[in-house]
Design a protein around this motif. Structure first.
Motif, PDB file in Angstrom:
ATOM      1  N   ARG A  74      70.087  44.712  41.658  1.00 26.67           N
ATOM      2  CA  ARG A  74      69.038  44.195  40.780  1.00 26.67           C
ATOM      3  C   ARG A  74      69.367  42.778  40.342  1.00 26.67           C
ATOM      4  O   ARG A  74      70.450  42.249  40.608  1.00 26.67           O
ATOM      5  N   GLY A  75      68.434  42.147  39.637  1.00 26.49           N
ATOM      6  CA  GLY A  75      68.652  40.852  39.029  1.00 26.49           C
ATOM      7  C   GLY A  75      69.101  39.781  40.005  1.00 26.49           C
ATOM      8  O   GLY A  75      68.531  39.613  41.095  1.00 26.49           O
ATOM      9  N   ILE A  76      70.137  39.048  39.614  1.00 22.36           N
ATOM     10  CA  ILE A  76      70.638  37.952  40.438  1.00 22.36           C
ATOM     11  C   ILE A  76      71.157  38.464  41.769  1.00 22.36           C
ATOM     12  O   ILE A  76      70.942  37.848  42.820  1.00 22.36           O
ATOM     13  N   GLY A  77      71.829  39.608  41.760  1.00 22.39           N
ATOM     14  CA  GLY A  77      72.364  40.163  42.992  1.00 22.39           C
ATOM     15  C   GLY A  77      71.283  40.471  44.002  1.00 22.39           C
ATOM     16  O   GLY A  77      71.409  40.171  45.195  1.00 22.39           O
ATOM     17  N   ALA A  78      70.184  41.082  43.547  1.00 19.83           N
ATOM     18  CA  ALA A  78      69.065  41.374  44.443  1.00 19.83           C
ATOM     19  C   ALA A  78      68.442  40.086  44.969  1.00 19.83           C
ATOM     20  O   ALA A  78      68.007  40.030  46.133  1.00 19.83           O
ATOM     21  N   ALA A  79      68.404  39.050  44.127  1.00 12.21           N
ATOM     22  CA  ALA A  79      67.871  37.759  44.579  1.00 12.21           C
ATOM     23  C   ALA A  79      68.765  37.156  45.660  1.00 12.21           C
ATOM     24  O   ALA A  79      68.267  36.571  46.633  1.00 12.21           O
ATOM     25  N   PHE A  80      70.085  37.297  45.509  1.00  9.37           N
ATOM     26  CA  PHE A  80      70.992  36.830  46.564  1.00  9.37           C
ATOM     27  C   PHE A  80      70.686  37.540  47.884  1.00  9.37           C
ATOM     28  O   PHE A  80      70.636  36.912  48.940  1.00  9.37           O
ATOM     29  N   VAL A  81      70.487  38.836  47.814  1.00  9.74           N
ATOM     30  CA  VAL A  81      70.213  39.604  49.030  1.00  9.74           C
ATOM     31  C   VAL A  81      68.956  39.078  49.726  1.00  9.74           C
ATOM     32  O   VAL A  81      68.954  38.836  50.946  1.00  9.74           O
ATOM     33  N   GLU A  82      67.880  38.875  48.968  1.00  9.84           N
ATOM     34  CA  GLU A  82      66.633  38.398  49.572  1.00  9.84           C
ATOM     35  C   GLU A  82      66.784  36.993  50.143  1.00  9.84           C
ATOM     36  O   GLU A  82      66.259  36.685  51.227  1.00  9.84           O
ATOM     37  N   GLN A  83      67.498  36.130  49.431  1.00  9.79           N
ATOM     38  CA  GLN A  83      67.717  34.764  49.916  1.00  9.79           C
ATOM     39  C   GLN A  83      68.556  34.762  51.194  1.00  9.79           C
ATOM     40  O   GLN A  83      68.296  34.013  52.125  1.00  9.79           O
ATOM     41  N   LEU A  84      69.565  35.615  51.231  1.00  8.03           N
ATOM     42  CA  LEU A  84      70.421  35.695  52.421  1.00  8.03           C
ATOM     43  C   LEU A  84      69.634  36.192  53.623  1.00  8.03           C
ATOM     44  O   LEU A  84      69.804  35.700  54.747  1.00  8.03           O
ATOM     45  N   LYS A  85      68.778  37.159  53.403  1.00  2.00           N
ATOM     46  CA  LYS A  85      67.927  37.648  54.496  1.00  2.00           C
ATOM     47  C   LYS A  85      67.030  36.521  55.004  1.00  2.00           C
ATOM     48  O   LYS A  85      66.887  36.328  56.225  1.00  2.00           O
ATOM     49  N   ALA A  86      66.438  35.769  54.080  1.00  2.00           N
ATOM     50  CA  ALA A  86      65.537  34.679  54.467  1.00  2.00           C
ATOM     51  C   ALA A  86      66.271  33.574  55.216  1.00  2.00           C
ATOM     52  O   ALA A  86      65.681  32.900  56.072  1.00  2.00           O
ATOM     53  N   ARG A  87      67.566  33.402  54.916  1.00  2.00           N
ATOM     54  CA  ARG A  87      68.338  32.336  55.559  1.00  2.00           C
ATOM     55  C   ARG A  87      69.048  32.805  56.825  1.00  2.00           C
ATOM     56  O   ARG A  87      69.819  32.049  57.422  1.00  2.00           O
ATOM     57  N   GLY A  88      68.805  34.025  57.207  1.00  2.00           N
ATOM     58  CA  GLY A  88      69.280  34.486  58.503  1.00  2.00           C
ATOM     59  C   GLY A  88      70.679  35.038  58.553  1.00  2.00           C
ATOM     60  O   GLY A  88      71.317  35.018  59.617  1.00  2.00           O
ATOM     61  N   ALA A  89      71.187  35.555  57.431  1.00  2.00           N
ATOM     62  CA  ALA A  89      72.508  36.194  57.461  1.00  2.00           C
ATOM     63  C   ALA A  89      72.500  37.339  58.466  1.00  2.00           C
ATOM     64  O   ALA A  89      71.529  38.096  58.560  1.00  2.00           O
TER      65      ALA A  89
END
Length: 239
Positions: A15-30
């Motif tokens: 949740r929160g910041i951690g969930a945002a990291f996950v979505e950003q990483l997916k968008a950046r192609g991790a």
């Protein structure tokens, strides 16, 4: 380093910041994202590998390191805030805050440093806080733990430089998460903070000042305590 194609572990990813990291990483192609949380079933994002991880539990940390032998980037995001004062607050609660916010990222760093070395150096990102640089009544335990996390970030940056590990510290004021719910003050979104943090990994920056408040507080560190806290009190009143 590039995030595209990287293998990343995020703590507090549900949740929160951690969930945002996950979505950003997916968008950046991790290439792979280990999404760690105390309750793995609370991780609902698609395309990630959930891991049950309490960062205060050395046994679970060892297990996570065994699973994540391919990790190249460690994001130490998990944290708690109990609103406990240092003088009158419950000692066990103070210790719990320190265990989570300082010892958690310390033990994660110790467990994953050899893995990062074996995978080319990689990066560690610590979500700290502007409260590493000041405190308010009732926030003593949190501020003390985050001040320790700031020094953890600096110390491990120096200690891991020889193996090529890039260490980033992230400082910010209020973020629009459950932790800051009910605080009537300006907040940035978790997505904004995650984006700025990941930009630092890719650019090689060592520190992220995630909002105007973090920039303001850090600029006052050279003042004597009386001046510094008068300045902070004035800004808090104005907000």
């Amino acid at each position: 380093m590039e995030l595209k194609g990287a293998v990343v572990l995020v703590t507090g990813a549900n949740r929160g910041i951690g969930a945002a990291f996950v979505e950003q990483l997916k968008a950046r192609g991790a290439a792979k994202i280990y999404a760690a949380a105390r309750d793995a079933s609370s991780v609902t994002a698609d395309g990630v590998e959930p891991i049950a991880l309490d960062v205060t539990d050395p046994v679970q940390i060892t297990a996570a390191a065994r699973i994540g032998g391919d990790v190249q980037i460690l994001i130490n995001n998990a944290g708690i805030s109990t609103g406990t004062s240092l003088v009158a607050g419950d000692e066990m609660t103070i210790r719990r805050e320190m265990e989570t916010n300082f010892y958690g990222p310390l033990l994660m760093t110790r467990a994953f440093a050899p893995i990062l070395r074996g995978n080319g150096g990689g990066a560690i990102l610590n979500v700290v806080s502007a409260l590493s640089w000041f405190t308010t009544p009732g926030a003593g335990a949190y501020a003390a733990s985050k001040a320790a996390a700031w020094m953890l970030t600096d110390s491990t940056r120096l200690e891991l430089a020889s193996q090529g590990t890039h260490v980033v510290g992230v400082h910010m004021g209020l973020v629009d998460t459950d932790m800051a719910k009910g605080v009537p003050a300006p907040k940035i979104s978790p997505a904004e903070l995650a984006a700025a943090s990941l930009d630092a990994i890719e650019s090689g920056a060592q520190e992220v000042l995630g909002d105007e408040w973090a920039t303001f507080v850090k600029a006052g560190l050279a003042l004597n305590p009386a001046e510094r806290y008068a300045q902070i009190a004035s800004a808090l009143t104005a907000a």
